[in-house]
Enzyme design. Sequence first.
Site, mmCIF file in Angstrom:
data_model
loop_
_atom_site.group_PDB
_atom_site.id
_atom_site.type_symbol
_atom_site.label_atom_id
_atom_site.label_comp_id
_atom_site.label_asym_id
_atom_site.label_seq_id
_atom_site.Cartn_x
_atom_site.Cartn_y
_atom_site.Cartn_z
ATOM 1 N N GLY A 52 0.828 -1.197 0.000
ATOM 2 C CA GLY A 52 0.000 0.000 0.000
ATOM 3 C C GLY A 52 0.863 1.247 0.000
ATOM 4 C CB CYS A 79 5.326 -4.016 -0.157
ATOM 5 S SG CYS A 79 6.167 -2.490 -0.640
ATOM 6 C CE1 TYR A 80 1.671 0.675 6.069
ATOM 7 C CE2 TYR A 80 0.022 -1.055 5.837
ATOM 8 C CZ TYR A 80 0.504 0.054 6.499
ATOM 9 O OH TYR A 80 -0.166 0.544 7.591
ATOM 10 C CG HIS A 165 5.008 -5.770 -5.028
ATOM 11 N ND1 HIS A 165 3.803 -5.676 -4.371
ATOM 12 C CD2 HIS A 165 5.632 -4.578 -4.834
ATOM 13 C CE1 HIS A 165 3.683 -4.494 -3.819
ATOM 14 N NE2 HIS A 165 4.789 -3.804 -4.078
ATOM 15 C CD GLU A 167 2.139 -8.712 -5.411
ATOM 16 O OE1 GLU A 167 1.829 -7.568 -5.052
ATOM 17 O OE2 GLU A 167 3.012 -9.396 -4.836
ATOM 18 C CB SER A 218 -19.825 -3.935 -26.146
ATOM 19 O OG SER A 218 -18.928 -4.932 -25.686
ATOM 20 N N GLY A 219 -20.681 -6.863 -27.455
ATOM 21 C CA GLY A 219 -20.192 -7.872 -28.386
ATOM 22 C C GLY A 219 -18.779 -8.305 -28.093
ATOM 23 N N GLY A 220 -18.105 -7.600 -27.167
ATOM 24 C CA GLY A 220 -16.781 -8.027 -26.726
ATOM 25 C C GLY A 220 -16.894 -9.232 -25.809
ATOM 26 C CB VAL A 221 -14.322 -11.563 -24.448
ATOM 27 C CG1 VAL A 221 -13.432 -10.594 -23.690
ATOM 28 C CG2 VAL A 221 -14.350 -12.917 -23.745
ATOM 29 C CG ASP A 222 -14.773 -8.055 -20.628
ATOM 30 O OD1 ASP A 222 -14.133 -9.117 -20.564
ATOM 31 O OD2 ASP A 222 -14.239 -6.938 -20.657
ATOM 32 C CB SER A 223 -20.844 -7.254 -22.772
ATOM 33 O OG SER A 223 -20.416 -7.208 -24.112
ATOM 34 C CB SER A 224 -20.085 -11.915 -25.607
ATOM 35 O OG SER A 224 -20.155 -10.895 -26.570
ATOM 36 C CE LYS A 366 -10.627 -8.207 -21.342
ATOM 37 N NZ LYS A 366 -11.925 -7.713 -21.844
#
Length: 510
Positions: A52, A79-80, A165, A167, A218-224, A366
């Site tokens: 952080g 880290c923090y 980090h 990760e 929208s037709g993109g992967v997320d909304s589809s 994603k």
Amino acid sequence: MSVVILDFGSQFTRLITRRFRELGAYSVILPGTATLERIRQENPQGIVLSGGPSSVYDPGAPHPAPGVLDLPVPILGVCYGMQFLAHEAGGEVQRVGKREYGKADLTRYGGGLFRGIQGEFVAWMSHSDSVTRLPGGYEVVAETEDTPVAAIENPVARRYGVQFHPEVVHTPKGGQLLANFLEICGVARDWTAEHIVDDLVEGVRAQVGDGRVLLAISGGVDSSTLGLLLARAVGERLTAVFIDHGLLRLGEREQVEAALKPLGVNLITVDARAEFLGHLEGVADPEEKRKIIGREFIRAFEREAREHGPFDFLAQGTLYPDVIESAGGLAADKHGAANIKSHHNVGGLPEDLQFKLVEPFRTLFKDEVREIARLLGLPDAIRMRHPFPGPGLAIRCLGAITEEKLDILGRVDDIFISGLREFGLYDGCSQALAILTPIQSVGVMGDGRTYSYTAALRAVTTDDFMTAEWARLPYDFLATMSSRIVNQVHEVNRVVYDITGKPPATIEWE
């Protein structure tokens, strides 16, 4: 059983959960100030204190609730988080004058966290404070040239800390370190994408109940993918609406309709180009563009709700990078991550929103959504499509927007993306885009002088979209794209290629 990550505002907190899930372990993020009772509800087998922006000596610096550090489970501070562990146990943390940022080599390492790791260990550092005196029971197990205390552990108390980090992808062996921590915790590594789908479906059903859902698609992967998930969860109580705001890629409206209707998605297309472009006229500030577009999206859906409703919920394909980069992330307090950008899904919604939001993907990256899409049967042509921002070409057309500029940018973008597919380079890029800059310069075409626009091309590779490298596209390909663009788009006479990573840049220009 899970690993609980307490978020103290690091830009990379979500990556810790992502790495654990990649290793097959279920993990969740809670605010850094979550109550002891809330943490116990997750039945944790291990706890991670994230990084952080604060110093342990800052007034009001974030810290876990009383009793958290006394839980009889292994705790890893990053880290923090490491500095806080050391400080609370009686050690000393100081700003030593030399900030360490970027890649650093561990000159020595050992101990339980590094079990089985051999050879060079490159670590990603980002800190100003350092542990300068160890608390009782702890030992130093790693160091760099500039940081004598790069990792600490108390194996009896099962308390561990790393100043770097593990990760991020810039720490190549960080995954093995996190795997060692899972082994110390005794966490079962049986978390799969199928579990995620089941949990998301159950979560949507619990939230929506008998309500009806309106989906921004929208037709993109997320909304589809979200459309398929919601259809599985609520069936006919889902209505998907595609808003043509005039900021789409060339031919995208037709592509969306052709791709989704055959899949059985109840898709309603709305032509709102005049309204959006009217409100954006003369607006050059990128944040204002995003807010206007977010507001008009909601207004358009409200109109559709009145016509096709009533609807109780508005669904959006918001992902975690959208959330964490739009101020605060999951920290849920004043110690959230710094605001990098506003996103129309999370930063530009009107205060009088008439819907409750359904955002099942807001804790996913994603690549996780793509895996869910595969399980739900989404064709690869849509599943593997590059991300496209909700504000569309508005944030790739720098400065004030006009229909003429959008037309120019749409043609440039189509040539670039089509070229990547033609040359077999598309799948090797995580995201590719064209930008129309406000720069005009002198050129020569044929026997005439031109004074035309400069177009920028950008392509990146990334695993998580939190950090990214610029794609090393072949010179011959870039030369071909430049030639095609200036010959086919006469309003452009100069093409440049962006070779900046993230950080320091973002993937989008605005």
